[in-house]
Design a protein around this motif. Sequence first.
Motif, PDB file in Angstrom:
ATOM      1  N   UNK A  43       0.970  -1.094  -0.009  1.00 32.75           N
ATOM      2  CA  UNK A  43       0.098  -0.174   0.155  1.00 32.75           C
ATOM      3  C   UNK A  43       1.153   1.071  -0.003  1.00 32.75           C
ATOM      4  N   UNK A  44       0.439   2.184  -0.606  1.00 31.48           N
ATOM      5  CA  UNK A  44       0.956   3.599  -0.280  1.00 31.48           C
ATOM      6  C   UNK A  44       0.180   4.757   1.189  1.00 31.48           C
ATOM      7  N   UNK A  45       0.588   5.384   1.610  1.00 31.42           N
ATOM      8  CA  UNK A  45       0.222   5.499   2.300  1.00 31.42           C
ATOM      9  C   UNK A  45       0.722   7.521   2.703  1.00 31.42           C
ATOM     10  N   UNK A  46      -0.258   8.732   2.999  1.00 33.42           N
ATOM     11  CA  UNK A  46       0.607   9.619   2.781  1.00 33.42           C
ATOM     12  C   UNK A  46       0.159   9.772   4.298  1.00 33.42           C
ATOM     13  N   UNK A  47       1.016  10.875   4.779  1.00 32.37           N
ATOM     14  CA  UNK A  47       0.547  12.014   6.026  1.00 32.37           C
ATOM     15  C   UNK A  47       0.418  13.286   5.807  1.00 32.37           C
ATOM     16  N   UNK A  48       0.249  13.573   6.192  1.00 36.11           N
ATOM     17  CA  UNK A  48       0.337  15.396   7.215  1.00 36.11           C
ATOM     18  C   UNK A  48       0.944  15.946   8.187  1.00 36.11           C
ATOM     19  N   UNK A  49       1.790  16.273   8.398  1.00 38.32           N
ATOM     20  CA  UNK A  49       1.724  16.529  10.479  1.00 38.32           C
ATOM     21  C   UNK A  49       2.608  17.509  10.374  1.00 38.32           C
ATOM     22  N   UNK A  50       2.476  18.532  12.296  1.00 40.61           N
ATOM     23  CA  UNK A  50       2.930  19.941  11.821  1.00 40.61           C
ATOM     24  C   UNK A  50       3.538  19.489  13.371  1.00 40.61           C
TER      25      UNK A  50
ATOM     26  N   UNK B 155      15.331   2.129 -11.565  1.00 41.81           N
ATOM     27  CA  UNK B 155      14.727   1.671 -10.492  1.00 41.81           C
ATOM     28  C   UNK B 155      14.298   3.008  -9.533  1.00 41.81           C
ATOM     29  N   UNK B 156      14.705   3.582  -9.224  1.00 44.23           N
ATOM     30  CA  UNK B 156      14.317   5.003  -8.156  1.00 44.23           C
ATOM     31  C   UNK B 156      13.976   6.091  -9.065  1.00 44.23           C
ATOM     32  N   UNK B 157      14.700   6.375 -10.310  1.00 42.51           N
ATOM     33  CA  UNK B 157      14.799   7.284 -11.102  1.00 42.51           C
ATOM     34  C   UNK B 157      12.681   6.952 -11.480  1.00 42.51           C
ATOM     35  N   UNK B 158      12.187   5.640 -11.852  1.00 43.89           N
ATOM     36  CA  UNK B 158      11.112   4.945 -11.892  1.00 43.89           C
ATOM     37  C   UNK B 158       9.382   6.019 -10.745  1.00 43.89           C
ATOM     38  N   UNK B 159      10.630   5.110  -9.579  1.00 46.61           N
ATOM     39  CA  UNK B 159      10.682   5.753  -8.055  1.00 46.61           C
ATOM     40  C   UNK B 159       9.869   6.922  -8.260  1.00 46.61           C
ATOM     41  N   UNK B 160      11.065   8.025  -8.427  1.00 45.42           N
ATOM     42  CA  UNK B 160      10.854   9.489  -8.548  1.00 45.42           C
ATOM     43  C   UNK B 160       9.926   9.798  -9.626  1.00 45.42           C
ATOM     44  N   UNK B 161      10.290   9.667 -10.459  1.00 49.98           N
ATOM     45  CA  UNK B 161       8.630  10.418 -11.830  1.00 49.98           C
ATOM     46  C   UNK B 161       7.585   9.976 -11.222  1.00 49.98           C
ATOM     47  N   UNK B 162       6.703   8.820 -10.184  1.00 51.30           N
ATOM     48  CA  UNK B 162       5.645   8.357 -10.148  1.00 51.30           C
ATOM     49  C   UNK B 162       5.107   9.651  -9.496  1.00 51.30           C
ATOM     50  N   UNK B 163       6.082   9.747  -8.286  1.00 51.66           N
ATOM     51  CA  UNK B 163       5.940  10.670  -7.141  1.00 51.66           C
ATOM     52  C   UNK B 163       5.985  11.929  -7.427  1.00 51.66           C
TER      53      UNK B 163
ATOM     54  N   UNK C  74      -0.755   6.273  -9.434  1.00 49.49           N
ATOM     55  CA  UNK C  74      -2.345   6.660  -9.607  1.00 49.49           C
ATOM     56  C   UNK C  74      -2.450   6.447  -8.582  1.00 49.49           C
ATOM     57  N   UNK C  75      -1.820   6.054  -7.026  1.00 50.58           N
ATOM     58  CA  UNK C  75      -1.695   6.228  -5.434  1.00 50.58           C
ATOM     59  C   UNK C  75      -1.769   7.553  -5.521  1.00 50.58           C
ATOM     60  N   UNK C  76      -0.114   7.995  -5.550  1.00 51.17           N
ATOM     61  CA  UNK C  76       0.030   8.821  -4.703  1.00 51.17           C
ATOM     62  C   UNK C  76      -0.507   9.975  -5.559  1.00 51.17           C
ATOM     63  N   UNK C  77      -1.662  10.395  -7.004  1.00 50.16           N
ATOM     64  CA  UNK C  77      -2.057  11.820  -7.439  1.00 50.16           C
ATOM     65  C   UNK C  77      -3.181  11.517  -6.853  1.00 50.16           C
ATOM     66  N   UNK C  78      -4.155  10.578  -6.759  1.00 52.14           N
ATOM     67  CA  UNK C  78      -5.118  10.183  -5.852  1.00 52.14           C
ATOM     68  C   UNK C  78      -5.447  11.119  -4.460  1.00 52.14           C
ATOM     69  N   UNK C  79      -4.359  10.717  -3.144  1.00 51.04           N
ATOM     70  CA  UNK C  79      -4.033  10.450  -1.815  1.00 51.04           C
ATOM     71  C   UNK C  79      -3.382  11.899  -2.115  1.00 51.04           C
ATOM     72  N   UNK C  80      -2.996  13.094  -2.750  1.00 57.55           N
ATOM     73  CA  UNK C  80      -2.100  13.965  -2.704  1.00 57.55           C
ATOM     74  C   UNK C  80      -3.406  15.010  -3.240  1.00 57.55           C
ATOM     75  N   UNK C  81      -4.562  14.609  -3.548  1.00 56.39           N
ATOM     76  CA  UNK C  81      -5.542  15.298  -3.696  1.00 56.39           C
ATOM     77  C   UNK C  81      -6.591  15.206  -2.994  1.00 56.39           C
TER      78      UNK C  81
END
Length: 167
Positions: free
Chosen positions: A16-23, A143-151, A55-62
């Motif tokens: 899974x992909x998890x996104x969080x915002x902290x302060x 591999x890292x280039x693909x991940x960086x591009x996805x993010x 797609x997961x990163x885009x949806x989570x960020x939105x």
Amino acid sequence: MADKKSIVTLDIGSQRVTMARFSLSKGNLILQNYAYQYLVGDPAADSARIPQVSAAVKELASSLKLSGSDVYYTISGHAVFTRFVTLPGLRGSDLHQLVEFEAQQNVPFPIEEVTWAYQQVSSSGEGEDKKVEVLLVAIKNDAIDEINEAVGGSLVGRGVDVAPVAL
């Protein structure tokens, strides 16, 4: 987009992909919001995985209203070569040169095809018996280039680490 005092994190796990915002408040880290999305299929099937991650990163960020934010992210250990190496107790550039030699010997890919780094994790002994233990990590450049591009399609990557090491 997150405000300048927020810290946005992203964990690209094997399932899974998890996104969080902290302060930060008075020296304490406070979770403001988070969301996750499961990935389907085999984590080793990279051809289908990267589009899912993107797609997961885009949806989570939105959904968290974080598109365009700076993000620090981790990637799961299955994509990264890791090795603990015990070396003589050297310092500075001597240690770096020795670790570079060890990387060339241990990483199962040509060293020019990977991005690698190390971190000293412990030292023991005195004098000539002094030893240092370093953690060596490497990932193939493509591999890292693909991940960086996805993010990078939705967020601005500011740092990446291997999930087990980030803990």
